[in-house]
Design an enzyme around this catalytic site. Sequence first.
Site, PDB file in Angstrom:
ATOM      1  N   LYS A 173      92.516  26.983 116.943  1.00  0.00           N
ATOM      2  CA  LYS A 173      91.267  26.423 117.489  1.00  0.00           C
ATOM      3  C   LYS A 173      91.390  24.959 117.880  1.00  0.00           C
ATOM      4  O   LYS A 173      92.343  24.277 117.567  1.00  0.00           O
ATOM      5  CB  LYS A 173      90.126  26.675 116.500  1.00  0.00           C
ATOM      6  N   ARG A 196      91.352  35.212 109.882  1.00  0.00           N
ATOM      7  CA  ARG A 196      91.369  35.821 111.219  1.00  0.00           C
ATOM      8  C   ARG A 196      92.386  35.055 112.050  1.00  0.00           C
ATOM      9  O   ARG A 196      92.221  33.868 112.289  1.00  0.00           O
ATOM     10  CB  ARG A 196      89.987  35.751 111.852  1.00  0.00           C
TER      11      ARG A 196
HETATM   12  N1  PMM Z   1      86.423  33.152 116.314  1.00  0.00           N
HETATM   13  C1  PMM Z   1      86.527  33.701 117.537  1.00  0.00           C
HETATM   14  C2  PMM Z   1      86.054  34.992 117.787  1.00  0.00           C
HETATM   15  N2  PMM Z   1      85.487  35.720 116.814  1.00  0.00           N
HETATM   16  N3  PMM Z   1      84.801  35.924 114.587  1.00  0.00           N
HETATM   17  C3  PMM Z   1      84.666  35.401 113.358  1.00  0.00           C
HETATM   18  N4  PMM Z   1      84.083  36.115 112.377  1.00  0.00           N
HETATM   19  N5  PMM Z   1      85.103  34.148 113.064  1.00  0.00           N
HETATM   20  C4  PMM Z   1      85.688  33.351 114.002  1.00  0.00           C
HETATM   21  O1  PMM Z   1      86.043  32.215 113.668  1.00  0.00           O
HETATM   22  C5  PMM Z   1      85.839  33.876 115.315  1.00  0.00           C
HETATM   23  C6  PMM Z   1      85.375  35.186 115.571  1.00  0.00           C
HETATM   24  C7  PMM Z   1      87.138  32.918 118.641  1.00  0.00           C
HETATM   25  O2  PMM Z   1      88.494  32.937 118.582  1.00  0.00           O
HETATM   26  P1  PMM Z   1      89.511  33.589 119.683  1.00  0.00           P
HETATM   27  O3  PMM Z   1      88.772  33.737 120.968  1.00  0.00           O
HETATM   28  O4  PMM Z   1      90.596  32.587 119.718  1.00  0.00           O
HETATM   29  O5  PMM Z   1      90.001  34.877 119.115  1.00  0.00           O
END
Ligand code: PMM
Length: 264
Positions: free
Chosen positions: A203, A238
């Site tokens: 991030k 995640r």
């Molecule tokens: N971050 C992203 C997408 N979904 N869901 C949860 N529960 N927590 C998060 O921090 C989160 C999420 C965005 O990240 P990406 O687009 O890099 O996968």
Amino acid sequence: MGALNVTPDSFSDGGRYAEAGAAVRRGLEMVAEGADLVDVGGESTRPGADPVEAAEESRRVLPVVRALAAAGAVVSIDTAKAEVAAAALEAGAAVVNDITALSDPEMAGVVARAGAGVVLMHMQGTPRTMQDDPRYDDVLAEVAAFLRRRAAAAESAGIDPGAVCLDPGIGFGKRLEHNLALLAGVPQLAALGHPVLVGASRKRFIADLLGPIPPAERDAATAAAHVLAVAGGAAILRTHNVVVGLQTARIADAIVRQAPASEG
Ligand code: PMM
């Protein structure tokens, strides 16, 4: 939890798995690499992203969810739409990962009726505007209070409290100092009594600290955040790089378990 974005525009891996076959292959690879969960998302949530219609989101994710679940993967569906969640649960998903913490009035019922797990995440604003001017008096206290309220709402709607996971929402309506306070505050969030999920992988707070390194080169920095999250009691990470994520988590976890119980 392996993050699998079936989108043309996610910031960390946008476009790589937009095609269902490529997404399924990557999801299965994540399982082979040791992911316990594969989080399938069809709507980009990067800052500034526009919303996607439910029909389009379903078109992107359902074949992927179905194929991964049929192959034995435990799938979470990353959606804020009850309609998409219901279809994904029908297709074999076991968990709903809702970055809006049940804001769709139909969502809690969908999760409860399916007996599914749910991730409740904190966000200030919406993806389109959330990074414009996020403000908090006490970010950790405010996020903890929000998550406590949403967990209570989930329980009132008939969701098993043991199936509720809480997530501070790193990068979702937060400045650098907010993200750092929340990452440092994982122990306080874990004290709310639910498993805590941390989504720090690749991030922007990493680039805020280290300079403009591209997302794919942020895995070592991600690992540093992961170690401290595990030490703070996080239950689920995640992540985009499952190999590095699992190695990091296992080493951190083994050391934490060895540490003598704190006195007093
Ligand atoms: N971050 C992203 C997408 N979904 N869901 C949860 N529960 N927590 C998060 O921090 C989160 C999420 C965005 O990240 P990406 O687009 O890099 O996968």
